[in-house]
Design an enzyme around this catalytic site. Sequence first.
Site, PDB file in Angstrom:
ATOM      1  N   LEU A 274       0.815  -1.217   0.000  1.00 30.32           N
ATOM      2  CA  LEU A 274       0.000   0.000   0.000  1.00 30.32           C
ATOM      3  C   LEU A 274       0.848   1.266   0.000  1.00 30.32           C
ATOM      4  O   LEU A 274       0.417   2.314  -0.466  1.00 30.32           O
ATOM      5  CB  LEU A 274      -0.926   0.010   1.223  1.00 30.32           C
ATOM      6  CG  LEU A 274      -1.970  -1.110   1.277  1.00 30.32           C
ATOM      7  CD1 LEU A 274      -2.737  -1.045   2.586  1.00 30.32           C
ATOM      8  CD2 LEU A 274      -2.924  -1.022   0.101  1.00 30.32           C
ATOM      9  N   GLY A 275       2.042   1.183   0.562  1.00 31.07           N
ATOM     10  CA  GLY A 275       2.894   2.360   0.620  1.00 31.07           C
ATOM     11  C   GLY A 275       4.113   2.104   1.472  1.00 31.07           C
ATOM     12  O   GLY A 275       4.264   1.043   2.087  1.00 31.07           O
TER      13      GLY A 275
ATOM     14  N   GLY B 213       6.914   3.796   4.454  1.00 35.58           N
ATOM     15  CA  GLY B 213       7.094   4.805   5.481  1.00 35.58           C
ATOM     16  C   GLY B 213       8.559   4.982   5.801  1.00 35.58           C
ATOM     17  O   GLY B 213       9.437   4.499   5.078  1.00 35.58           O
TER      18      GLY B 213
ATOM     19  N   MET C  17      10.339   3.724   8.242  1.00 34.40           N
ATOM     20  CA  MET C  17      11.051   2.553   8.746  1.00 34.40           C
ATOM     21  C   MET C  17      10.566   1.255   8.118  1.00 34.40           C
ATOM     22  O   MET C  17      10.965   0.181   8.542  1.00 34.40           O
ATOM     23  CB  MET C  17      10.887   2.472  10.271  1.00 34.40           C
ATOM     24  CG  MET C  17      11.525   3.604  11.025  1.00 34.40           C
ATOM     25  SD  MET C  17      11.331   3.423  12.796  1.00 34.40           S
ATOM     26  CE  MET C  17      12.227   1.895  13.078  1.00 34.40           C
TER      27      MET C  17
ATOM     28  N   LYS D 137       1.574  -3.060   8.931  1.00 34.92           N
ATOM     29  CA  LYS D 137       2.693  -2.119   8.957  1.00 34.92           C
ATOM     30  C   LYS D 137       3.936  -2.873   9.394  1.00 34.92           C
ATOM     31  O   LYS D 137       3.945  -3.536  10.440  1.00 34.92           O
ATOM     32  CB  LYS D 137       2.406  -0.965   9.911  1.00 34.92           C
ATOM     33  CG  LYS D 137       3.603  -0.023  10.088  1.00 34.92           C
ATOM     34  CD  LYS D 137       3.229   1.246  10.806  1.00 34.92           C
ATOM     35  CE  LYS D 137       2.460   2.177   9.888  1.00 34.92           C
ATOM     36  NZ  LYS D 137       2.312   3.525  10.462  1.00 34.92           N
TER      37      LYS D 137
ATOM     38  N   ASP E 193       3.110  11.447  19.003  1.00 39.62           N
ATOM     39  CA  ASP E 193       3.366  11.915  17.649  1.00 39.62           C
ATOM     40  C   ASP E 193       2.054  12.288  16.960  1.00 39.62           C
ATOM     41  O   ASP E 193       1.776  11.843  15.857  1.00 39.62           O
ATOM     42  CB  ASP E 193       4.104  10.829  16.853  1.00 39.62           C
ATOM     43  CG  ASP E 193       4.742  11.397  15.578  1.00 39.62           C
ATOM     44  OD1 ASP E 193       5.016  10.606  14.655  1.00 39.62           O
ATOM     45  OD2 ASP E 193       4.938  12.627  15.479  1.00 39.62           O
TER      46      ASP E 193
END
Length: 857
Positions: A587-588, A590, A592, A610, A708
Amino acid sequence: MKQAFWNKDWFAGLAICIIIVSLGKVGTFDGLERATYDLGVRTSDRIPSDKIAIIAIDDISIANIGRWPWPRNVHAEMHRILHNGGAKVIGQTTFFIEPQIDPGLQHIQNLLEFYSTSQLSQSERISAALNRDIDSLGEKLLQAEIDLNTDQKLADSLRDTGNVVLAMHMSIGVPLGKPDTSLPQYINRNQLEKIKNNPTHNPFNLLPLPINNVLYPIPQIGKQADSIGALAAYPDPDGGIRSEPLVVDYYNQIFPSLSLQLAMRSLNLKPADIVINLGDSLQLGRLNIKTNDEMLMHTFFYNDKNGVSAFPVDSFYDVLEGKIPASKYRGKIVLIGATATGVGDTMLTPINSSMAPVLTLAHSVSSILNEDYFIEPAWSEPAIAGIILFISLYIILVLPRLKAGASVTLTIVFLLILFLGQQALMGSRGLWLPLATPLILLIIGHLLLTSRRYLTTEKGKIALDAESAESNRMLGLSLQGQGQLDAAFDKFRRLPNSSEKLELLYNLALDFERKRQFNKAGSVYQVMRDINPKFRDIKNRINRANAMEETVILGGSNSNAAQKGLLLNNSGVEKPMLGRYEVEKELGKGAMGAVYLGKDPKISRVVAIKTMALSQEFEEDELQNVKERFFREAETAGRLSHPNIVTIYDAGEEHDLAYIAMEFLKGNDMVQYGKPDALLPVPRVLDIIRRAAEALHYAHKQNVVHRDIKPANVMYEPKTDTLKITDFGIARITDSSKTKTGMVLGTPSYMSPEQLAGKKVDGRSDLFSLGVMLFQLVTGRLPFQGDSMASLMYKIANEAHPSADSIRPELPRCVSVIINRALTKNPEKRYQNGAMMSADLRKCLQIMAQNKKAAKS
């Protein structure tokens, strides 16, 4: 062999009791004590005094009358309206500690002085007509001075009404010397002088709480007041207000609180009618108010009924304009105080996390007049000591002799008796017994003692049974089902050689293949070949595993495949697995790792996965610590269950590739809505931030801090108006750690000053970040910007942010007020929890809706 006494259950029980009781003595369980007290207050039900009414200085009043503080003639007019309406007593919580001088008044006074000393007022050579004009000028100047002197207007209203009680601020603290000056007479006339000190009730000669500073009304106003009472908040360690100092000690002068002064005035009593019994109670006419040793009354807080306030609350503006008749307050104690957003601090009470001080005052006055309060009885300490002794004997002597079922039943019965008995005493008799230590002793004692018995008796039996072939088979299958393939391989190898063992090993090797762990699958096939080299297609399987071992590997810092993520759509290779999840597509990417679309084949659940290549991002000496922190934070985030927080389903590790399986979300993050040309409507932004604040409040109550908060971690679907906060706990994983490139992870533009300083942060840091996000979403720019990282960090820590309405003038005032409070540098002056911020956002939305409705009409 005889067992040593320190290995016996009774000795373990004795040790547990000593430790728990010792922890209770040093206040370890005070937080639980306050929680049970608050629960008892909320479940107690009594009828509040019908003699109390509140006139609120609310957002509507400020919007119509003008920004706070108001000219004092506004208060004067309200006093006259209430007095004419027949109010018994008027309690004014606004402080009048400084003169209020209108800028025009000084000019008028200068003109009057010039007029009185000039030739204009003394000349006899001018014509009669001009003389009349000069006299008229003097009269108009004098009238202008009178009209602009709002302090005098307020003083006149106090003199004419004769029933207004003012407040003076007193700070609780031990004075170190003597006062700079004596208090004026109009303050001293309020002190209480009938003081009794019975050694039976006050064996240690305790005095009321000491005061080291006082701010009282200016003489022009204070001299005209009916009386003056002290406002001296005394919060508990958690910041909550649960008790009211009825009297305070200012350099051996005893003064009544504002609540006591109002009650006195309503009963037509004077200071000389009040008797103070130090360390025990306070006599108010026929009323006898029980207190603790420091003359604190544990206030009874009355619950709202069906959303209706326990006390009637009317808008200041509505009363001032005559929309509410003043006759409504005939014979009432009328309290005037602020409830508007940003005007004064709210208070944490057992029934409300952000109660306006004027409402807290109403509860205290009603508690005095109705004799509704909570007390810790004199027999409390011996009763608690007896309960602790009883529970200790139960843990030491009885519990070791009971079977598991009987011990659980008896412990639950004792818990219910203690807890329900405590709550019943509060609700029916107003008696408070602090039972946190006995409750903790009973729970922890039972758990630790029964766990010890299990570990010492049952563990040996389980270990023996596990050595049997059947146990190894069942354990292996169970471990395989849980994804613990290495442990399952170890159990299966212990089985005697048989066709059943080969079948088990074959299925296990297929699972290793699905997880892309071809080297481990090859090891399983080698064991099978040693048993039966002709079993099924084992020869081909071994060759295939050897060929794939070097090309398809998930982890490992030396693998090119790992650097790119998972290998997908590889010919001849089944879809890769992460734990029990089939990986569908990427999906994408990041900072890390990558994010994949996955599926749980057992329940057909679509998830987002993730991944984090920890071995590539952290040095070897800190890798193990980071892994432990990863799974600990993932577990903590997984316990969060809130409609506005993304749901965490699972977490695991394949080689050095850690992953989190979470709810698959539609929509995009909020980054696009922070650009000037793509801003959402202000009401929608406020509603989004409100929901985010409520979600953060929930997480903070679970002791989970995000660290965050930023638009990239908030997902929003406009069509369904769905909001989800993501990445809880991820920031904590990288906290104080550096990647191999030496860069500290994080988003400085949204960090709080304490986070940038490396201090320990709590939920208030998240609320600062949420305030930055709110600023950006309504203005299209960040509140703090710098040419470099150092410049940006300096501005966040030291410089004030620009006002939001200076960038976007049409923004409502309440939006800027909320942003200002959220972005306060000092965490103590910031919103203390998400519920307070959410409440202000709700008020702001209501104000905007009312203003929009008014504009249409």
